[in-house]
Design a protein around this motif. Structure first.
Motif, PDB file in Angstrom:
ATOM      1  N   ASP A 195      -8.996   9.054   2.188  1.00  0.00           N
ATOM      2  CA  ASP A 195      -7.958   8.435   3.009  1.00  0.00           C
ATOM      3  C   ASP A 195      -8.574   7.167   3.586  1.00  0.00           C
ATOM      4  N   VAL A 202      -3.533   5.243   1.115  1.00  0.00           N
ATOM      5  CA  VAL A 202      -3.566   4.077   2.006  1.00  0.00           C
ATOM      6  C   VAL A 202      -2.174   3.711   2.495  1.00  0.00           C
ATOM      7  N   GLY A 203      -2.112   3.165   3.709  1.00  0.00           N
ATOM      8  CA  GLY A 203      -0.872   2.559   4.178  1.00  0.00           C
ATOM      9  C   GLY A 203      -0.360   3.132   5.474  1.00  0.00           C
ATOM     10  N   VAL A 242      -1.365  -6.355   0.499  1.00  0.00           N
ATOM     11  CA  VAL A 242      -2.805  -6.627   0.468  1.00  0.00           C
ATOM     12  C   VAL A 242      -3.539  -5.631  -0.439  1.00  0.00           C
ATOM     13  N   ASP A 297      -3.906  -0.071  16.383  1.00  0.00           N
ATOM     14  CA  ASP A 297      -3.633   1.325  16.030  1.00  0.00           C
ATOM     15  C   ASP A 297      -4.192   2.254  17.111  1.00  0.00           C
ATOM     16  N   THR A 321      -4.239  -5.753   6.268  1.00  0.00           N
ATOM     17  CA  THR A 321      -4.237  -7.096   5.683  1.00  0.00           C
ATOM     18  C   THR A 321      -5.358  -7.913   6.327  1.00  0.00           C
TER      19      THR A 321
HETATM   20  C1  6R9 Z   1      -3.862  -1.673   3.784  1.00  0.00           C
HETATM   21  C2  6R9 Z   1      -2.629  -1.797   4.629  1.00  0.00           C
HETATM   22  C3  6R9 Z   1      -2.068  -2.017   8.136  1.00  0.00           C
HETATM   23  C4  6R9 Z   1      -1.649  -0.839   9.011  1.00  0.00           C
HETATM   24  C5  6R9 Z   1      -2.765  -0.308   9.853  1.00  0.00           C
HETATM   25  C6  6R9 Z   1      -2.300   1.136  10.078  1.00  0.00           C
HETATM   26  C7  6R9 Z   1      -1.673   1.505   8.751  1.00  0.00           C
HETATM   27  C8  6R9 Z   1      -3.119   1.693   6.698  1.00  0.00           C
HETATM   28  C9  6R9 Z   1      -3.929   3.692   6.939  1.00  0.00           C
HETATM   29  C10 6R9 Z   1      -3.120   3.410   8.050  1.00  0.00           C
HETATM   30  C11 6R9 Z   1      -3.590   5.468   8.954  1.00  0.00           C
HETATM   31  C12 6R9 Z   1      -4.572   4.979   6.892  1.00  0.00           C
HETATM   32  N1  6R9 Z   1      -2.625   2.165   7.861  1.00  0.00           N
HETATM   33  N2  6R9 Z   1      -3.904   2.612   6.127  1.00  0.00           N
HETATM   34  N3  6R9 Z   1      -2.945   4.296   9.046  1.00  0.00           N
HETATM   35  N4  6R9 Z   1      -4.363   5.824   7.915  1.00  0.00           N
HETATM   36  N5  6R9 Z   1      -5.338   5.350   5.853  1.00  0.00           N
HETATM   37  O1  6R9 Z   1      -1.858  -0.872   4.739  1.00  0.00           O
HETATM   38  O2  6R9 Z   1      -2.466  -3.015   5.256  1.00  0.00           O
HETATM   39  O3  6R9 Z   1       0.022  -3.456   5.280  1.00  0.00           O
HETATM   40  O4  6R9 Z   1      -1.600  -4.748   6.780  1.00  0.00           O
HETATM   41  O5  6R9 Z   1      -1.033  -2.360   7.229  1.00  0.00           O
HETATM   42  O6  6R9 Z   1      -1.253   0.259   8.180  1.00  0.00           O
HETATM   43  O7  6R9 Z   1      -1.324   1.168  11.079  1.00  0.00           O
HETATM   44  O8  6R9 Z   1      -2.921  -1.034  11.044  1.00  0.00           O
HETATM   45  P1  6R9 Z   1      -1.213  -3.463   6.124  1.00  0.00           P
END
Ligand code: 6R9
Length: 658
Positions: A410, A385-386, A309, A507, A415
Motif C-alpha cells: 500500500d 495507491v490513491g 501522477v 492528510d 502528485t
Molecule cells: C499518488 C496520488 C494524493 C492524495 C494523498 C492521500 C491520497 C494516495 C494513498 C492515499 C492513503 C494511500 N492517497 N495514496 N491515502 N493511502 N496509499 O494518489 O496522488 O492524486 O496527488 O493524491 O491521495 O490523501 O494526499 P494524488
C-alpha cells in the motif's frame, strides 16, 4: 482542528514476506540502516543507477528553503535513460509495452521501436519550433503515443503538461493558459465503454481560446470524423515520416520536466512542477524497491491513466528507466465484460499489478467468482495507491487476486511528492492490512499534533515530511507564494515556529503501537462529532468490513445537537437484497455494526444505500459533493467528476428519505 484524531480502530493481522521473495528481494532491510546513517549518500547511490552525462557536484542544496536543488551541477537526459541506454545495452528486442486496446486490438512495442518513435517525435517537435523550456499540453487516450509524446518532450527539454482525456474544454484551456503552452498533442479520440469517445472537439474549442497554441498534433486512433484547422497536423503524416535519428542532449538536473495540475479542494488548480535528476532518481529507485522489479522476468501492469501522477511516475518514468516489460490498457475494466482485468493478467502473465482501492472495491462488489475464472498464478506482487485501502479490501485483494501468497504494498504518496514515500518493502516488511506501514529508506515521515510535536505511538494527527526528498515538487508553476502557503506555512520555519522546514501533506494519520502509519484521509474531510475528531476512513472501513457492503463514503453533515453528524453512503455487494424491509433491516444492522466496531460515538445518523459514488478520474471519492447532498445544498464544482449522472441518482435518492 483543535484536538488530534480519535484513534478508534485496531488491526492485529500481519503478513510477513514469503521466504523466496525475501531471499531474492532487490532491496533488503539494510537499506533502512544505510539511509539512516547518511541520507544524502544513500540518495547519491540511487542516483548512480541512472546514466549521467555529467556528474553532480553536490547532492542537495537546501540553502534557500523550501526551494530545493538536487544533484546540483549534474546533467542527464531522461529519454536516454528510459530508452536509448537499454537499446545500447543489447535489449532493443525486449518488449517495452504490450498495449491492449479496448476493442481488443493489440500492439507490441520493443525498446528499439520506442527509440525510433521517440526520436521521430523529438525531430517533429523540434521542426514545429518547440525547444527546451517550452511547454506542451498532452491530451490523449491511453495509447502508446501518449508515452511517446511525454518522452519526446523530455528528450528535447520541453516541459509537458498532461491533462486527463476526460476533462472539459474549461479545464483544458485553463491549464493551457496557465502554462502558456505552444503545442497540444492529442488524438481524434479513444475507446471507452465500447465506443469511440471524441477528444478533438474539446481541443478545438479550447485552442480557439488559447492564442499561445501554434500547432496541434493529432494521432488517428478511432478514425472518427474530425474538424480540421490550419494549426492541425496528423501524427502519421509528420512523426511517422520524420527521421529516426536523434541525438539526445543532456539537461541540467534541475531542468523542468513536467507540470501536472492537481485540483485541490478550492480555488484554481495548482500546477505542480517537477524537475529532472531528483525526480528520475526517486521514481526509478522506488519502482525497483517497492515492486521488486526483475526486468528479465517480470511483466508489470499499472492500471492508472497517464493523466494522473501515477501514470507519469509508474507507467512512464519509473518502469521505463528500469527497462521493464509492461502492459498498457486503453479502456475501462468492465468492457466488454467485468472480467477484462483478469483476462489481461492471464493473457500477458502479469506478475506485478498496481491499481487503486476504488477498483479493488468494485471488483469485490462484482463478486469473487469473476477473478476465480482465470489463471492469476503469475502474480507475485500487488500494489495499491490513491486512497486509504480498507483492511477488508486489502484482505480481499490478497486472497482473491494474490491467492494468499503475494505481498500487498500500500503506497502513500502525492502528485507533489513525485514518487512513493510511505510503503512496505515486499521482501522486508510484515505488512498490516490497511496500513502503508513506514517511510521508505531516505524519507522522513512523521505524524504530529497541532503544535508540530511528534505524537507517540498510539497517537494521531497530521502527516508531515521533515526532510527534503529528491522527487519533491519544486514549486507551484508561476506561484512561489502559493507553494509556500500551501505546504510550508502550517508548521516549522515556514510558520515561524521553529528552525526546520516541515512539509504539510494535508492528510490525517495515526501511528499504531508499533509505529506503523495509518492514513486517515484528507484533513479537510475529518469530522467533528460532539467534540471528537473522527476520520472518514475509519468509519468507511468499519462499514466495508460488513459482509453486505462493497463500498462506503462517509461525510460529516451539520447537525443541531452534535455539531456534525455522520452520514454514510453505502454501495451494497452485488448479491444483497435491499428492497423494502430488507433494506430497512440492513440500514439498522449497518449502523449497529459501526457502533459495535468503533464505539457509539461513530454511529452514523443516517445511511443511504446508493448504486454508485461520485469519484474523480483517478478514483478518489469526492466527499465534498456528498456533503452538499447530505446538507441539501446545490452541488459545487463537478468538473473533475468522472460521471456526473451519478450525482443525480444520489440526490434523487436523498430526497426520498426523511
Ligand atoms: C499518488 C496520488 C494524493 C492524495 C494523498 C492521500 C491520497 C494516495 C494513498 C492515499 C492513503 C494511500 N492517497 N495514496 N491515502 N493511502 N496509499 O494518489 O496522488 O492524486 O496527488 O493524491 O491521495 O490523501 O494526499 P494524488
Amino acid at each position: 482542528m483543535s484536538e488530534t484524531l480519535a484513534n478508534l480502530s485496531s488491526e492485529t493481522r500481519q503478513f510477513p514476506p514469503p521466504e523466496q521473495v525475501a531471499a531474492d528481494a532487490n532491496v533488503k532491510a539494510e537499506a533502512y540502516e544505510e539511509a539512516a546513517a547518511d541520507r544524502l549518500a544513500f540518495w547519491a547511490t540511487q542516483a548512480d543507477r541512472l546514466t549521467w552525462a555529467k556528474k553532480w557536484d553536490q547532492v542537495l542544496d537546501w540553502s534557500n528553503p523550501p526551494f530545493a536543488k538536487w544533484f546540483v551541477g549534474g546533467e542527464l537526459n531522461i529519454a536516454y535513460n528510459c530508452v536509448d541506454r537499454h537499446v545500447e545495452a543489447g535489449h532493443g528486442d525486449k518488449v517495452a509495452i504490450h498495449w491492449e486496446g479496448e476493442p481488443g486490438d493489440t500492439r507490441t512495442i520493443t525498446y528499439a521501436d520506442l527509440l525510433k518513435l521517440v526520436s521521430q517525435a523529438a525531430n517533429t517537435l523540434t521542426g514545429l519550433g518547440v525547444g527546451a523550456g517550452d511547454r506542451v499540453a498532452i491530451y490523449m487516450p491511453m495509447i502508446p503515443e501518449a508515452a511517446v509524446a511525454m518522452l519526446a518532450c523530455a528528450r528535447i527539454g520541453a516541459t509537458h503538461s498532461v491533462v486527463f482525456g476526460g476533462f472539459s474544454v474549461d479545464a483544458l484551456s485553463t491549464r493551457i493558459k496557465d502554462a502558456d503552452a505552444k503545442l497540444v498533442i492529442t488524438a481524434d479520440g479513444g475507446y471507452r465503454r465500447g465506443k469511440p469517445s471524441a477528444l478533438k472537439p474539446t481541443v478545438d474549442e479550447a485552442v480557439a481560446q488559447c492564442p499561445s497554441i501554434e500547432n496541434v498534433l493529432v494521432v488517428r486512433r478511432t478514425g472518427q470524423e474530425v474538424a480540421w484547422t490550419d494549426k492541425d497536423k496528423w501524427w502519421h503524416e509528420t512523426v511517422e515520416q520524420a527521421g529516426a535519428e536523434h541525438k539526445a542532449q543532456a539537461f541540467d538536473a534541475e531542468h523542468p520536466l513536467f507540470i501536472l495540475y492537481t485540483s485541490g479542494t478550492t480555488g484554481k488548480p495548482k500546477g505542480i512542477l517537477h524537475t529532472t535528476g531528483g525526480y528520475l532518481t526517486q521514481t526509478s529507485w522506488t519502482h525497483h524497491a517497492v515492486f521488486d522489479l526483475k526486468p528479465e522476468t517480470d511483466v508489470y501492469w499499472c492500471t492508472a491513466d497517464i493523466g494522473w501522477v501515477t501514470g507519469h511516475s509508474y507507467i512512464v518514468y519509473g518502469p521505463l528507466s528500469n527497462g521493464a516489460t509492461q502492459v498498457m490498457y486503453e479502456g475501462t475494466p468492465d468492457t466488454p465484460g467485468r472480467d477484462r482485468f483478469w483476462q489481461i493478467v492471464d493473457k500477458y502473465k502479469v506478475s506485478i499489478l498496481y491499481t487503486a482501492p476504488t477498483l479493488i472495491r468494485t471488483m469485490m462488489k462484482w463478486g469473487d467468482d469473476i477473478p476465480a475464472g482465470y489463471d492469476l498464478s503469475s502474480l507475485r506482487i500487488l500494489g495499491s495507491v490513491g486512497e486509504p485501502i480498507n483492511p477488508e479490501a486489502w484482505m480481499w485483494y490478497r486472497k482473491n487476486i494474490g491467492h494468499d501468497k503475494t505481498p500487498v504494498v500500500d503506497t502513500w504518496w502525492q502528485t507533489e511528492t513525485g514518487g512513493v514515500m510511505i510503503s512496505p518493502l515486499p521482501g522486508v516488511t510484515a505488512a498490516k492490512p490497511g496500513s502503508a506501514m513506514t517511510a521508505l529508506p531516505g524519507i522522513t515521515a512523521d505524524v504530529v499534533d497541532d503544535q508540530a510535536q511528534s505524537v507517540p505511538n498510539g497517537g494521531g494527527g497530521f502527516l508531515v515530511l521533515r526532510d527534503p526528498w529528491p522527487s519533491m515538487l519544486r514549486t507551484i508553476w508561476g506561484d512561489d507564494k502559493r507553494f509556500i502557503d500551501t505546504y510550508w506555512s502550517r508548521f516549522g520555519a515556514g510558520a515561524g515556529t521553529g528552525d526546520d522546514w516541515i512539509y504539510f501533506a494535508g492528510d490525517g494519520a495515526k501511528k499504531d503501537d508499533d509505529g506503523a502509519i495509518w492514513l486517515l484521509g484528507r484533513v479537510d474531510d475529518v469530522m467533528l462529532i460532539s467534540g471528537h475528531n473522527i476520520s472518514t476512513t475509519e468509519v468507511e472501513s468499519a462499514l466495508v468490513s460488513h459482509p453486505s457492503v462493497a463500498e462506503a463514503a462517509v461525510v460529516g453533515a451539520t447537525d443541531p445537537t452534535t455539531g456534525q453528524a455522520i452520514v454514510a453512503f453505502v454501495i451494497p455487494r452485488g448479491n444483497v437484497d435491499t428492497e423494502g424491509d430488507a433494506g430497512e433491516k440492513l440500514n439498522v444492522d449497518l449502523r449497529n455494526h459501526v457502533a459495535k466496531t468503533l464505539g457509539p460515538i461513530a454511529k452514523p445518523r443516517q445511511i443511504m444505500l446508493v448504486p454508485e459514488l461520485p469519484k474523480t478520474r483517478s478514483g478518489k471519492i469526492m466527499r465534498r459533493l456528498l456533503k452538499d447532498v447530505a446538507e441539501r445544498r446545490s452541488l459545487g464544482d463537478v468538473t473533475t467528476l468522472q460521471d456526473s449522472a451519478v450525482m443525480d441518482l444520489i440526490s434523487s435518492g436523498m430526497k426520498n428519505t426523511k
